[in-house]
Design a protein around this motif. Structure first.
Motif, PDB file in Angstrom:
ATOM      1  N   LYS A   1      46.120  51.417  37.478  1.00  0.00           N
ATOM      2  CA  LYS A   1      47.114  52.299  36.840  1.00  0.00           C
ATOM      3  C   LYS A   1      46.425  53.270  35.887  1.00  0.00           C
ATOM      4  CE  LYS A   1      51.290  52.325  34.060  1.00  0.00           C
ATOM      5  NZ  LYS A   1      52.214  51.561  33.239  1.00  0.00           N
ATOM      6  N   ASP A   2      45.498  52.763  35.065  1.00  0.00           N
ATOM      7  CA  ASP A   2      44.763  53.624  34.138  1.00  0.00           C
ATOM      8  C   ASP A   2      43.951  54.670  34.889  1.00  0.00           C
ATOM      9  OD1 ASP A   2      45.764  52.191  32.026  1.00  0.00           O
ATOM     10  OD2 ASP A   2      43.871  51.190  31.524  1.00  0.00           O
ATOM     11  N   MET A   3      43.237  54.230  35.928  1.00  0.00           N
ATOM     12  CA  MET A   3      42.393  55.157  36.672  1.00  0.00           C
ATOM     13  C   MET A   3      43.229  56.207  37.406  1.00  0.00           C
ATOM     14  SD  MET A   3      39.269  52.727  37.919  1.00  0.00           S
ATOM     15  CE  MET A   3      38.302  54.121  38.516  1.00  0.00           C
ATOM     16  N   HIS A   4      44.401  55.812  37.868  1.00  0.00           N
ATOM     17  CA  HIS A   4      45.315  56.778  38.485  1.00  0.00           C
ATOM     18  C   HIS A   4      45.749  57.818  37.451  1.00  0.00           C
ATOM     19  CE1 HIS A   4      48.619  58.518  40.717  1.00  0.00           C
ATOM     20  NE2 HIS A   4      49.467  58.093  39.802  1.00  0.00           N
ATOM     21  N   SER A   5      46.058  57.369  36.233  1.00  0.00           N
ATOM     22  CA  SER A   5      46.494  58.296  35.191  1.00  0.00           C
ATOM     23  C   SER A   5      45.367  59.248  34.767  1.00  0.00           C
ATOM     24  CB  SER A   5      47.050  57.545  33.979  1.00  0.00           C
ATOM     25  OG  SER A   5      46.020  56.879  33.287  1.00  0.00           O
ATOM     26  N   PHE A   6      44.106  58.827  34.940  1.00  0.00           N
ATOM     27  CA  PHE A   6      42.957  59.689  34.640  1.00  0.00           C
ATOM     28  C   PHE A   6      42.614  60.609  35.810  1.00  0.00           C
ATOM     29  CE2 PHE A   6      41.415  56.036  31.801  1.00  0.00           C
ATOM     30  CZ  PHE A   6      41.980  56.589  30.661  1.00  0.00           C
TER      31      PHE A   6
END
Length: 109
Positions: free
Chosen positions: A45-50
Motif C-alpha cells: 500500500k505504501d509503495m503504491h502510494s509512492f
C-alpha cells in the motif's frame, strides 16, 4: 563481536546490497522506513502510494520479501493484525546492520 568479524559481516551485507535487483532494492528501501516492521500488504500500500506500483496488491512485494529474507537482509519479527487486511499475518523487518550499511552506501556515494 571482534572488529574483524564485525567488518567482515558489514562487507558481506555491502556485497549483497550492491547485487540487489531494482524491485528488491525498492522493497528493502521502503521497508527501512518502518522501524517496527510492516506486513506485505502495508508495504504494498505504501509503495503504491509512492508510485512504485499500479495497484496496492501484496503480490507486488511478497516475492521480493521472501527473496530478501533468504538473503538475510530482512527477517520475520512475528505476527500481528495487518492494518490493511485486518488479518493476522507475518511482520517483516529490515535487519539493522543491513540498514546501517545501506545508509552508509547511500551517503558515501
Amino acid at each position: 563481536m571482534n572488529a574483524i568479524t564485525y567488518e567482515t559481516r558489514r562487507e558481506s551485507y555491502r556485497k549483497v546490497l550492491r547485487s540487489l535487483g531494482n524491485r528488491q532494492s525498492q522493497v528493502f528501501t521502503n521497508l527501512m522506513i518502518h522501524q517496527h516492521g510492516a506486513t506485505a500488504s502495508e508495504l504494498a500500500k505504501d509503495m503504491h502510494s509512492f508510485g512504485h506500483f499500479l495497484t496496492s496488491d501484496r503480490n507486488n512485494v511478497h516475492p521480493r520479501l521472501n527473496e530478501l529474507v533468504e538473503l538475510g537482509l530482512v527477517r520475520i519479527l512475528g505476527k500481528r493484525e495487518c492494518k490493511v487486511t485486518h488479518k493476522t499475518v507475518a511482520v517483516y523487518h529490515a535487519v539493522p546492520v543491513a540498514v546501517d550499511v545501506a545508509l552508509e552506501e547511500l551517503f558515501n556515494e
